[in-house]
Design a protein around this motif. Structure first.
Motif, PDB file in Angstrom:
ATOM      1  N   GLU A   1       0.703  -1.221   0.072  1.00 44.21           N
ATOM      2  CA  GLU A   1       0.020  -0.056  -0.046  1.00 44.21           C
ATOM      3  C   GLU A   1       0.958   1.229   0.081  1.00 44.21           C
ATOM      4  OE1 GLU A   1      -3.408   2.341   2.568  1.00 44.21           O
ATOM      5  OE2 GLU A   1      -3.185   0.200   2.778  1.00 44.21           O
ATOM      6  N   VAL A   2       0.579   2.110  -0.997  1.00 43.08           N
ATOM      7  CA  VAL A   2       1.343   3.210  -1.124  1.00 43.08           C
ATOM      8  C   VAL A   2       0.432   4.438  -1.327  1.00 43.08           C
ATOM      9  CG1 VAL A   2       3.080   4.739  -2.246  1.00 43.08           C
ATOM     10  CG2 VAL A   2       3.486   2.092  -2.095  1.00 43.08           C
TER      11      VAL A   2
ATOM     12  N   ASP B 270       7.491   7.200  -4.102  1.00 37.32           N
ATOM     13  CA  ASP B 270       6.993   6.982  -3.000  1.00 37.32           C
ATOM     14  C   ASP B 270       6.998   5.417  -2.787  1.00 37.32           C
ATOM     15  OD1 ASP B 270       6.610   9.495  -2.539  1.00 37.32           O
ATOM     16  OD2 ASP B 270       4.378   9.611  -3.260  1.00 37.32           O
ATOM     17  N   VAL B 271       6.842   4.754  -4.006  1.00 39.53           N
ATOM     18  CA  VAL B 271       7.176   3.177  -3.754  1.00 39.53           C
ATOM     19  C   VAL B 271       8.277   2.654  -3.314  1.00 39.53           C
ATOM     20  CG1 VAL B 271       6.924   0.992  -5.124  1.00 39.53           C
ATOM     21  CG2 VAL B 271       5.067   2.826  -5.542  1.00 39.53           C
TER      22      VAL B 271
ATOM     23  N   ALA C 216      11.708   0.346   1.112  1.00 41.41           N
ATOM     24  CA  ALA C 216      12.839   0.495   2.044  1.00 41.41           C
ATOM     25  C   ALA C 216      12.306   0.638   3.305  1.00 41.41           C
ATOM     26  CB  ALA C 216      13.555   1.887   1.555  1.00 41.41           C
ATOM     27  N   LYS C 217      11.347   1.527   3.616  1.00 36.70           N
ATOM     28  CA  LYS C 217      10.851   1.800   4.995  1.00 36.70           C
ATOM     29  C   LYS C 217      10.234   0.301   5.836  1.00 36.70           C
ATOM     30  CE  LYS C 217       6.771   3.666   6.347  1.00 36.70           C
ATOM     31  NZ  LYS C 217       5.843   4.734   6.421  1.00 36.70           N
ATOM     32  N   GLN C 218       9.883  -0.434   4.872  1.00 35.21           N
ATOM     33  CA  GLN C 218       9.382  -1.895   5.450  1.00 35.21           C
ATOM     34  C   GLN C 218      10.599  -2.587   5.629  1.00 35.21           C
ATOM     35  OE1 GLN C 218       6.608  -3.591   2.361  1.00 35.21           O
ATOM     36  NE2 GLN C 218       5.207  -2.224   2.858  1.00 35.21           N
ATOM     37  N   ASP C 219      11.678  -2.462   4.815  1.00 31.71           N
ATOM     38  CA  ASP C 219      13.205  -3.152   5.438  1.00 31.71           C
ATOM     39  C   ASP C 219      13.719  -2.463   6.361  1.00 31.71           C
ATOM     40  OD1 ASP C 219      12.547  -5.007   3.282  1.00 31.71           O
ATOM     41  OD2 ASP C 219      13.785  -4.050   1.677  1.00 31.71           O
TER      42      ASP C 219
END
Length: 110
Positions: A4-5, A27-28, A33-36
């Motif tokens: 989800e973005v 944004d994707v 990256a944030k999830q990692d």
């Protein structure tokens, strides 16, 4: 699978790569990256943008050895080495950076 973005669900394969390359945006990449657990810096973007250019020219996502060599040629020897790239992309420079760039999984990656 999906990511989800900005309130929009985007399709990904089982490894988290976008199934539709045109869904990619900065944004994707930032969300992946944030999830990692990674915050993308200018150095990350340099590699991601390099990969996007490489893919548009050759229609293939490079394996890590090819990536390292090509980055060394374009960005200089201090960036064209495995240690530098693994520091940026600890899950594997080719795999992780290609995912952030919205590219298919590189050939030769398991």
């Amino acid at each position: 699978m999906t990511i989800e973005v900005n309130g929009k669900l985007l399709e990904t394969d089982e490894d988290g790569y976008l199934t539709n390359l045109s869904d990619w945006s900065t944004d994707v990449a930032t969300e992946m990256a944030k999830q990692d657990g990674i915050t993308l810096t200018d150095n990350h973007w340099e590699v991601v943008n390099f990969l996007k250019e490489y893919y548009s020219e050759y229609q293939i996502a490079p394996a890590v050895r090819v990536l390292t060599k090509a980055i060394g040629k374009k960005l200089g020897a201090e960036k064209g080495n495995s240690k530098y790239l693994y520091d940026l992309f600890p899950l594997g420079p080719a795999k992780q950076a290609c995912r952030y760039a919205g590219l298919p999984k590189p050939t030769g990656c398991v």
